[in-house]
Design an enzyme around this catalytic site. Sequence first.
Site, PDB file in Angstrom:
ATOM      1  N   ARG A 227       0.790  -1.514   0.172  1.00  7.21           N
ATOM      2  CA  ARG A 227       0.084   0.422  -0.120  1.00  7.21           C
ATOM      3  C   ARG A 227       1.134   1.162  -0.028  1.00  7.21           C
ATOM      4  O   ARG A 227       1.719   1.633   0.714  1.00  7.21           O
ATOM      5  CB  ARG A 227      -0.697   0.252   1.419  1.00  7.21           C
ATOM      6  CG  ARG A 227      -2.420  -0.583   0.833  1.00  7.21           C
ATOM      7  CD  ARG A 227      -2.739  -0.270  -0.017  1.00  7.21           C
ATOM      8  NE  ARG A 227      -4.273  -1.021  -0.150  1.00  7.21           N
ATOM      9  CZ  ARG A 227      -4.212  -1.825  -0.970  1.00  7.21           C
ATOM     10  NH1 ARG A 227      -3.655  -2.824  -1.878  1.00  7.21           N
ATOM     11  NH2 ARG A 227      -5.687  -2.673  -1.178  1.00  7.21           N
ATOM     12  N   HIS A 275      -1.117   0.580  -9.723  1.00 15.49           N
ATOM     13  CA  HIS A 275      -1.985  -0.526  -9.147  1.00 15.49           C
ATOM     14  C   HIS A 275      -2.039  -1.711  -9.826  1.00 15.49           C
ATOM     15  O   HIS A 275      -3.775  -1.661  -9.998  1.00 15.49           O
ATOM     16  CB  HIS A 275      -3.409   0.013  -8.145  1.00 15.49           C
ATOM     17  CG  HIS A 275      -3.827  -0.563  -6.782  1.00 15.49           C
ATOM     18  ND1 HIS A 275      -3.622  -0.615  -5.861  1.00 15.49           N
ATOM     19  CD2 HIS A 275      -3.404  -1.996  -6.970  1.00 15.49           C
ATOM     20  CE1 HIS A 275      -4.004  -1.653  -5.383  1.00 15.49           C
ATOM     21  NE2 HIS A 275      -4.165  -2.381  -5.159  1.00 15.49           N
TER      22      HIS A 275
HETATM   23  P1  NDP Z   1      -1.959 -11.134   4.570  1.00 14.76           P
HETATM   24  O1  NDP Z   1      -2.458 -10.661   5.627  1.00 14.76           O
HETATM   25  O2  NDP Z   1      -1.429 -12.526   4.324  1.00 14.76           O
HETATM   26  O3  NDP Z   1      -0.195 -10.685   5.167  1.00 14.76           O
HETATM   27  C1  NDP Z   1       0.363  -9.208   5.627  1.00 14.76           C
HETATM   28  C2  NDP Z   1       2.031  -9.634   6.188  1.00 14.76           C
HETATM   29  O4  NDP Z   1       2.462  -8.024   6.853  1.00 14.76           O
HETATM   30  C3  NDP Z   1       1.898 -10.758   7.495  1.00 14.76           C
HETATM   31  O5  NDP Z   1       2.785 -11.525   7.811  1.00 14.76           O
HETATM   32  C4  NDP Z   1       1.938  -9.348   8.773  1.00 14.76           C
HETATM   33  O6  NDP Z   1       2.408 -10.160   9.743  1.00 14.76           O
HETATM   34  C5  NDP Z   1       2.654  -8.323   8.461  1.00 14.76           C
HETATM   35  N1  NDP Z   1       2.502  -7.110   8.735  1.00 14.76           N
HETATM   36  C6  NDP Z   1       1.665  -6.378   9.091  1.00 14.76           C
HETATM   37  N2  NDP Z   1       1.124  -5.553   9.576  1.00 14.76           N
HETATM   38  C7  NDP Z   1       2.812  -5.364  10.284  1.00 14.76           C
HETATM   39  C8  NDP Z   1       3.597  -4.694  11.133  1.00 14.76           C
HETATM   40  N3  NDP Z   1       2.670  -3.736  11.878  1.00 14.76           N
HETATM   41  N4  NDP Z   1       4.678  -5.647  11.370  1.00 14.76           N
HETATM   42  C9  NDP Z   1       4.935  -6.091  10.766  1.00 14.76           C
HETATM   43  N5  NDP Z   1       4.819  -6.959   9.773  1.00 14.76           N
HETATM   44  C10 NDP Z   1       3.314  -6.542   9.853  1.00 14.76           C
HETATM   45  O7  NDP Z   1      -1.479  -9.899   3.583  1.00 14.76           O
HETATM   46  P2  NDP Z   1      -1.448 -10.490   1.649  1.00 14.76           P
HETATM   47  O8  NDP Z   1      -0.078 -11.073   1.912  1.00 14.76           O
HETATM   48  O9  NDP Z   1      -2.335 -11.272   1.525  1.00 14.76           O
HETATM   49  O10 NDP Z   1      -1.783  -9.021   1.205  1.00 14.76           O
HETATM   50  C11 NDP Z   1      -0.635  -8.437   1.625  1.00 14.76           C
HETATM   51  C12 NDP Z   1      -1.078  -6.681   1.006  1.00 14.76           C
HETATM   52  O11 NDP Z   1      -0.457  -6.597  -0.334  1.00 14.76           O
HETATM   53  C13 NDP Z   1      -2.742  -6.725   1.302  1.00 14.76           C
HETATM   54  O12 NDP Z   1      -2.874  -5.758   2.243  1.00 14.76           O
HETATM   55  C14 NDP Z   1      -2.409  -5.294   0.159  1.00 14.76           C
HETATM   56  O13 NDP Z   1      -2.526  -4.281   1.045  1.00 14.76           O
HETATM   57  C15 NDP Z   1      -1.644  -5.717  -0.875  1.00 14.76           C
HETATM   58  N6  NDP Z   1      -1.669  -5.985  -2.028  1.00 14.76           N
HETATM   59  C16 NDP Z   1      -2.045  -5.412  -3.280  1.00 14.76           C
HETATM   60  C17 NDP Z   1      -1.460  -5.671  -3.988  1.00 14.76           C
HETATM   61  C18 NDP Z   1      -1.234  -5.018  -5.607  1.00 14.76           C
HETATM   62  O14 NDP Z   1      -2.280  -5.247  -7.166  1.00 14.76           O
HETATM   63  N7  NDP Z   1      -0.383  -4.015  -5.598  1.00 14.76           N
HETATM   64  C19 NDP Z   1      -2.961  -6.666  -4.848  1.00 14.76           C
HETATM   65  C20 NDP Z   1      -2.987  -7.452  -3.683  1.00 14.76           C
HETATM   66  C21 NDP Z   1      -2.459  -7.318  -2.713  1.00 14.76           C
HETATM   67  P3  NDP Z   1       2.352 -11.507  10.083  1.00 14.76           P
HETATM   68  O15 NDP Z   1       2.369 -12.791   9.202  1.00 14.76           O
HETATM   69  O16 NDP Z   1       2.650 -11.590  11.468  1.00 14.76           O
HETATM   70  O17 NDP Z   1       0.622 -11.284  10.561  1.00 14.76           O
HETATM   71  C1  OXD Z   2      -5.555  -4.958  -3.104  1.00 14.21           C
HETATM   72  C2  OXD Z   2      -5.679  -5.657  -4.156  1.00 14.21           C
HETATM   73  O1  OXD Z   2      -5.585  -5.758  -2.177  1.00 14.21           O
HETATM   74  O2  OXD Z   2      -5.561  -5.817  -5.454  1.00 14.21           O
HETATM   75  O3  OXD Z   2      -4.458  -4.683  -3.804  1.00 14.21           O
HETATM   76  O4  OXD Z   2      -6.082  -7.260  -4.846  1.00 14.21           O
END
Ligand code: NDP
Ligand code: OXD
Length: 312
Positions: A227, A275
């Site tokens: 993000r 995005h």
């Molecule tokens: P998950 O919930 O599976 O993973 C999130 C990860 O972030 C976890 O490892 C979590 O730690 C870590 N995390 C969250 N908060 C913190 C923090 N404060 N400090 C350290 N680590 C943290 O999410 P996804 O992998 O499915 O997706 C991740 C993000 O990717 C989404 O939230 C979205 O914003 C973005 N995204 C972007 C897309 C794009 O096209 N650009 C498409 C899809 C998603 P822990 O393992 O310890 O819980």
């Molecule tokens: C997002 C997505 O969360 O595209 O960014 O899935």
Amino acid sequence: MTRILFYLDEPGKEVWRPAFEAAMPGVDFRDYPNWGSPDDGPAYAFAWEPELGLIAKYPNIRAVFSLGAGVDHLTRDPDLPADLPIIRMSDNGLKEGMAEFVLMTVLMHHRFMPRMLVAQRKHKWQRLFPPRAKNVRVGILGYGALGIACAQALRPLDYRLAAWSRTAKPAEDGIEHFTGTNQFNDFLARTDILVGLLPSTPETTGLLNANTLSLMPKHASIINVGRGTLIDLDDLVALLDNGHLSGATLDVFAQEPLAANDPLWDHEKINITPHIASITRPETAAEYVARNIKKIEAGQQPENVLDRQRGY
Ligand code: NDP
Ligand code: OXD
């Protein structure tokens, strides 16, 4: 009969109805604004950036499926009912797409491709010699569903991988784990190519700024596909301009779309994509929704429910 209330304000959205009809034969698929009345009976919303206040007007919604992995497009709504389950997308199509994009962009930064393209435009025969992959330290910020998929895609190339997450992970061959705020600086200091895959939460907002980015090795580069709120962009540009950082690929922004007159578009060291790092794919996403509705209706816990306290 299952009722889906669909909200997506994008061209090409017609592909979703046949995907749901294939995954859920007999589904009552209603595309906004034809959601009907809340009195029509129980329904599930499947939405991306729905209008503020819309979900609350349909108390018949039993759960909201986010069309993406991120949920900030739903939780920004102050009227979103506090007890309504929100289910985050985590289908295989999304993981595959992100792994492809991150593999491509890590290779681009490792092989100096952005600099080659700039040189080409200037008709400069500029030969650059990249290090071996085994000497390139890639760090993934966020080791969730997508971070893990990216690590799996990068591993066969022999990069030196590390990941940072909020909670500790079991030891694994081929990847060094860093956990929590205490280990953040060490993670940055060992990372040549950083991949941002964190959700937008109060804790992750502004995490990459002048102080933290300066801890990275000279000539490090940044790929942000999580993000946009993660990075202070003025600080990033300052570190690109003074040569501490060598380049950035930015797929996400705090304000999207990025304004057409934003100077970031023309920065030589920044590559911008709109995005699209990973796009939710109708076939795998409709199957994911169908599977989870079955779980809900069988009284089981669906996958990947948003923890509102944690923010992801
Ligand atoms: P998950 O919930 O599976 O993973 C999130 C990860 O972030 C976890 O490892 C979590 O730690 C870590 N995390 C969250 N908060 C913190 C923090 N404060 N400090 C350290 N680590 C943290 O999410 P996804 O992998 O499915 O997706 C991740 C993000 O990717 C989404 O939230 C979205 O914003 C973005 N995204 C972007 C897309 C794009 O096209 N650009 C498409 C899809 C998603 P822990 O393992 O310890 O819980
Ligand atoms: C997002 C997505 O969360 O595209 O960014 O899935």
